[in-house]
Design a protein around this motif. Structure first.
Motif, PDB file in Angstrom:
ATOM      1  N   ARG A  91       3.664  23.373  42.954  1.00 52.57           N
ATOM      2  CA  ARG A  91       4.529  24.377  42.324  1.00 52.57           C
ATOM      3  C   ARG A  91       5.975  23.888  42.326  1.00 52.57           C
ATOM      4  O   ARG A  91       6.584  23.736  43.368  1.00 52.57           O
ATOM      5  CB  ARG A  91       4.402  25.688  43.083  1.00 52.57           C
ATOM      6  CG  ARG A  91       5.038  26.807  42.359  1.00 52.57           C
ATOM      7  CD  ARG A  91       4.464  28.145  42.750  1.00 52.57           C
ATOM      8  NE  ARG A  91       5.286  29.148  42.087  1.00 52.57           N
ATOM      9  CZ  ARG A  91       5.622  30.296  42.625  1.00 52.57           C
ATOM     10  NH1 ARG A  91       5.174  30.618  43.813  1.00 52.57           N
ATOM     11  NH2 ARG A  91       6.383  31.138  41.963  1.00 52.57           N
ATOM     12  N   ILE A  92       6.524  23.647  41.147  1.00 53.55           N
ATOM     13  CA  ILE A  92       7.897  23.119  41.065  1.00 53.55           C
ATOM     14  C   ILE A  92       8.838  24.062  40.310  1.00 53.55           C
ATOM     15  O   ILE A  92       9.938  23.688  39.951  1.00 53.55           O
ATOM     16  CB  ILE A  92       7.929  21.723  40.412  1.00 53.55           C
ATOM     17  CG1 ILE A  92       7.369  21.766  39.001  1.00 53.55           C
ATOM     18  CG2 ILE A  92       7.217  20.702  41.274  1.00 53.55           C
ATOM     19  CD1 ILE A  92       7.609  20.510  38.200  1.00 53.55           C
ATOM     20  N   ASP A  93       8.417  25.258  40.108  1.00 49.07           N
ATOM     21  CA  ASP A  93       9.230  26.211  39.355  1.00 49.07           C
ATOM     22  C   ASP A  93       9.723  27.352  40.239  1.00 49.07           C
ATOM     23  O   ASP A  93       9.919  28.468  39.785  1.00 49.07           O
ATOM     24  CB  ASP A  93       8.421  26.787  38.199  1.00 49.07           C
ATOM     25  CG  ASP A  93       7.179  27.533  38.678  1.00 49.07           C
ATOM     26  OD1 ASP A  93       6.786  27.361  39.855  1.00 49.07           O
ATOM     27  OD2 ASP A  93       6.591  28.279  37.882  1.00 49.07           O
ATOM     28  N   CYS A  94       9.925  27.057  41.507  1.00 49.79           N
ATOM     29  CA  CYS A  94      10.286  28.141  42.401  1.00 49.79           C
ATOM     30  C   CYS A  94      11.497  27.767  43.242  1.00 49.79           C
ATOM     31  O   CYS A  94      11.539  26.730  43.877  1.00 49.79           O
ATOM     32  CB  CYS A  94       9.118  28.502  43.309  1.00 49.79           C
ATOM     33  SG  CYS A  94       8.546  27.146  44.333  1.00 49.79           S
ATOM     34  N   SER A  95      12.478  28.594  43.170  1.00 43.59           N
ATOM     35  CA  SER A  95      13.638  28.444  44.049  1.00 43.59           C
ATOM     36  C   SER A  95      14.481  29.696  43.941  1.00 43.59           C
ATOM     37  O   SER A  95      14.394  30.432  42.969  1.00 43.59           O
ATOM     38  CB  SER A  95      14.469  27.221  43.685  1.00 43.59           C
ATOM     39  OG  SER A  95      15.115  27.419  42.451  1.00 43.59           O
ATOM     40  N   ASP A  96      15.251  29.919  44.945  1.00 46.02           N
ATOM     41  CA  ASP A  96      16.196  31.023  44.947  1.00 46.02           C
ATOM     42  C   ASP A  96      17.582  30.461  45.156  1.00 46.02           C
ATOM     43  O   ASP A  96      17.816  29.712  46.112  1.00 46.02           O
ATOM     44  CB  ASP A  96      15.884  32.022  46.065  1.00 46.02           C
ATOM     45  CG  ASP A  96      14.753  32.965  45.709  1.00 46.02           C
ATOM     46  OD1 ASP A  96      14.474  33.113  44.499  1.00 46.02           O
ATOM     47  OD2 ASP A  96      14.161  33.549  46.624  1.00 46.02           O
ATOM     48  N   HIS A  97      18.485  30.798  44.258  1.00 46.70           N
ATOM     49  CA  HIS A  97      19.884  30.439  44.442  1.00 46.70           C
ATOM     50  C   HIS A  97      20.363  31.207  45.664  1.00 46.70           C
ATOM     51  O   HIS A  97      20.044  32.388  45.817  1.00 46.70           O
ATOM     52  CB  HIS A  97      20.698  30.815  43.211  1.00 46.70           C
ATOM     53  CG  HIS A  97      22.139  30.493  43.346  1.00 46.70           C
ATOM     54  ND1 HIS A  97      22.609  29.215  43.181  1.00 46.70           N
ATOM     55  CD2 HIS A  97      23.196  31.254  43.660  1.00 46.70           C
ATOM     56  CE1 HIS A  97      23.918  29.228  43.376  1.00 46.70           C
ATOM     57  NE2 HIS A  97      24.289  30.459  43.662  1.00 46.70           N
ATOM     58  N   SER A  98      21.084  30.544  46.515  1.00 47.73           N
ATOM     59  CA  SER A  98      21.487  31.207  47.744  1.00 47.73           C
ATOM     60  C   SER A  98      22.989  31.120  47.971  1.00 47.73           C
ATOM     61  O   SER A  98      23.581  30.056  47.846  1.00 47.73           O
ATOM     62  CB  SER A  98      20.767  30.567  48.932  1.00 47.73           C
ATOM     63  OG  SER A  98      21.231  31.150  50.126  1.00 47.73           O
ATOM     64  N   CYS A  99      23.575  32.242  48.319  1.00 53.03           N
ATOM     65  CA  CYS A  99      24.987  32.294  48.713  1.00 53.03           C
ATOM     66  C   CYS A  99      25.127  32.110  50.223  1.00 53.03           C
ATOM     67  O   CYS A  99      26.232  32.006  50.727  1.00 53.03           O
ATOM     68  CB  CYS A  99      25.592  33.629  48.306  1.00 53.03           C
ATOM     69  SG  CYS A  99      25.660  33.868  46.536  1.00 53.03           S
ATOM     70  N   LYS A 100      23.989  32.073  50.920  1.00 51.10           N
ATOM     71  CA  LYS A 100      24.018  31.996  52.382  1.00 51.10           C
ATOM     72  C   LYS A 100      24.756  30.761  52.886  1.00 51.10           C
ATOM     73  O   LYS A 100      25.517  30.839  53.835  1.00 51.10           O
ATOM     74  CB  LYS A 100      22.602  32.028  52.940  1.00 51.10           C
ATOM     75  CG  LYS A 100      22.573  32.068  54.453  1.00 51.10           C
ATOM     76  CD  LYS A 100      21.181  32.269  54.968  1.00 51.10           C
ATOM     77  CE  LYS A 100      21.168  32.436  56.452  1.00 51.10           C
ATOM     78  NZ  LYS A 100      21.541  33.753  56.911  1.00 51.10           N
ATOM     79  N   VAL A 101      24.552  29.606  52.222  1.00 50.70           N
ATOM     80  CA  VAL A 101      25.225  28.381  52.669  1.00 50.70           C
ATOM     81  C   VAL A 101      26.735  28.535  52.502  1.00 50.70           C
ATOM     82  O   VAL A 101      27.504  28.220  53.404  1.00 50.70           O
ATOM     83  CB  VAL A 101      24.709  27.139  51.920  1.00 50.70           C
ATOM     84  CG1 VAL A 101      25.446  25.884  52.371  1.00 50.70           C
ATOM     85  CG2 VAL A 101      23.209  26.965  52.151  1.00 50.70           C
ATOM     86  N   ALA A 102      27.156  29.045  51.350  1.00 52.89           N
ATOM     87  CA  ALA A 102      28.588  29.255  51.120  1.00 52.89           C
ATOM     88  C   ALA A 102      29.152  30.268  52.112  1.00 52.89           C
ATOM     89  O   ALA A 102      30.215  30.042  52.702  1.00 52.89           O
ATOM     90  CB  ALA A 102      28.833  29.717  49.688  1.00 52.89           C
ATOM     91  N   ASN A 103      28.453  31.363  52.306  1.00 56.72           N
ATOM     92  CA  ASN A 103      28.929  32.394  53.228  1.00 56.72           C
ATOM     93  C   ASN A 103      29.027  31.886  54.662  1.00 56.72           C
ATOM     94  O   ASN A 103      29.894  32.308  55.418  1.00 56.72           O
ATOM     95  CB  ASN A 103      28.022  33.622  53.188  1.00 56.72           C
ATOM     96  CG  ASN A 103      28.108  34.366  51.870  1.00 56.72           C
ATOM     97  OD1 ASN A 103      29.059  34.210  51.116  1.00 56.72           O
ATOM     98  ND2 ASN A 103      27.095  35.158  51.582  1.00 56.72           N
ATOM     99  N   THR A 104      28.148  30.978  55.030  1.00 59.28           N
ATOM    100  CA  THR A 104      28.130  30.445  56.391  1.00 59.28           C
ATOM    101  C   THR A 104      29.111  29.292  56.576  1.00 59.28           C
ATOM    102  O   THR A 104      29.732  29.166  57.629  1.00 59.28           O
ATOM    103  CB  THR A 104      26.703  29.964  56.748  1.00 59.28           C
ATOM    104  OG1 THR A 104      25.795  31.054  56.604  1.00 59.28           O
ATOM    105  CG2 THR A 104      26.627  29.430  58.172  1.00 59.28           C
ATOM    106  N   CYS A 105      29.270  28.452  55.546  1.00 57.19           N
ATOM    107  CA  CYS A 105      29.982  27.189  55.724  1.00 57.19           C
ATOM    108  C   CYS A 105      31.380  27.109  55.104  1.00 57.19           C
ATOM    109  O   CYS A 105      32.203  26.323  55.566  1.00 57.19           O
ATOM    110  CB  CYS A 105      29.142  26.045  55.166  1.00 57.19           C
ATOM    111  SG  CYS A 105      27.549  25.857  56.010  1.00 57.19           S
ATOM    112  N   ASN A 106      31.644  27.874  54.059  1.00 58.91           N
ATOM    113  CA  ASN A 106      32.953  27.766  53.408  1.00 58.91           C
ATOM    114  C   ASN A 106      34.089  27.986  54.402  1.00 58.91           C
ATOM    115  O   ASN A 106      34.040  28.896  55.221  1.00 58.91           O
ATOM    116  CB  ASN A 106      33.081  28.769  52.262  1.00 58.91           C
ATOM    117  CG  ASN A 106      32.444  28.270  50.990  1.00 58.91           C
ATOM    118  OD1 ASN A 106      31.958  27.152  50.904  1.00 58.91           O
ATOM    119  ND2 ASN A 106      32.433  29.120  49.975  1.00 58.91           N
ATOM    120  N   GLY A 107      35.115  27.136  54.304  1.00 62.64           N
ATOM    121  CA  GLY A 107      36.289  27.259  55.158  1.00 62.64           C
ATOM    122  C   GLY A 107      36.177  26.571  56.499  1.00 62.64           C
ATOM    123  O   GLY A 107      37.133  26.554  57.272  1.00 62.64           O
TER     124      GLY A 107
END
Length: 143
Positions: A91-107
């Protein structure tokens, strides 16, 4: 009217939009249409981290992380495929865009995040997934 999800291309090295998909309804039946868009290319650090591994984002001293985009799932048959059964790579048509990395790592100057279903949810059950991240390091003085 467009139904285009702008997050579908954010942070990716390549992005393809399927013709006809952006429209909710056809405003001009029988007329040939095209999609015109603009984009900017930014220097980015791009990597994929296999499921159940750690993603380490790191900047030089005096710089902080700015995440362009991240997604958790599977887009191809080869990334993170070593010693994996074919059934987990189909299955290669599955993913979720995630803001979690940005929310955790930005800054932050450095950041570690675990690429797991418990962190990001499970967009494709029984598929071995990976976390894709695109980020850059910006000078603290530019913030």
């Amino acid at each position: 009217m467009f139904a285009y999800d702008e997050d579908s291309c954010d942070g990716k090295k390549e992005c393809e939009l399927t013709p006809g998909v952006p429209f909710l309804k056809d405003p001009c039946v029988g007329t040939y249409k095209y999609l015109e868009t603009t984009y900017d290319c930014f220097p980015a650090i791009y990597f994929a981290t296999c499921e159940d591994s750690l993603a380490n984002l790191q900047c030089d001293e005096g710089k902080i992380i700015f995440v362009y985009g991240a997604s958790f799932g599977r887009h191809d048959h080869t990334t993170c495929s070593y010693k994996r059964p074919t059934s987990q790579l189909q299955r290669i048509d599955c993913s979720d865009h995630s803001c979690k990395v940005a929310n955790t790592c930005n800054g932050k100057n450095s950041c570690t995040i675990r690429a797991t279903n418990s962190e990001f949810g499970d967009p494709c059950y029984s598929t071995y997934k990976y976390l894709e991240v695109a980020y850059t390091c910006v000078s603290i003085l530019n913030v």
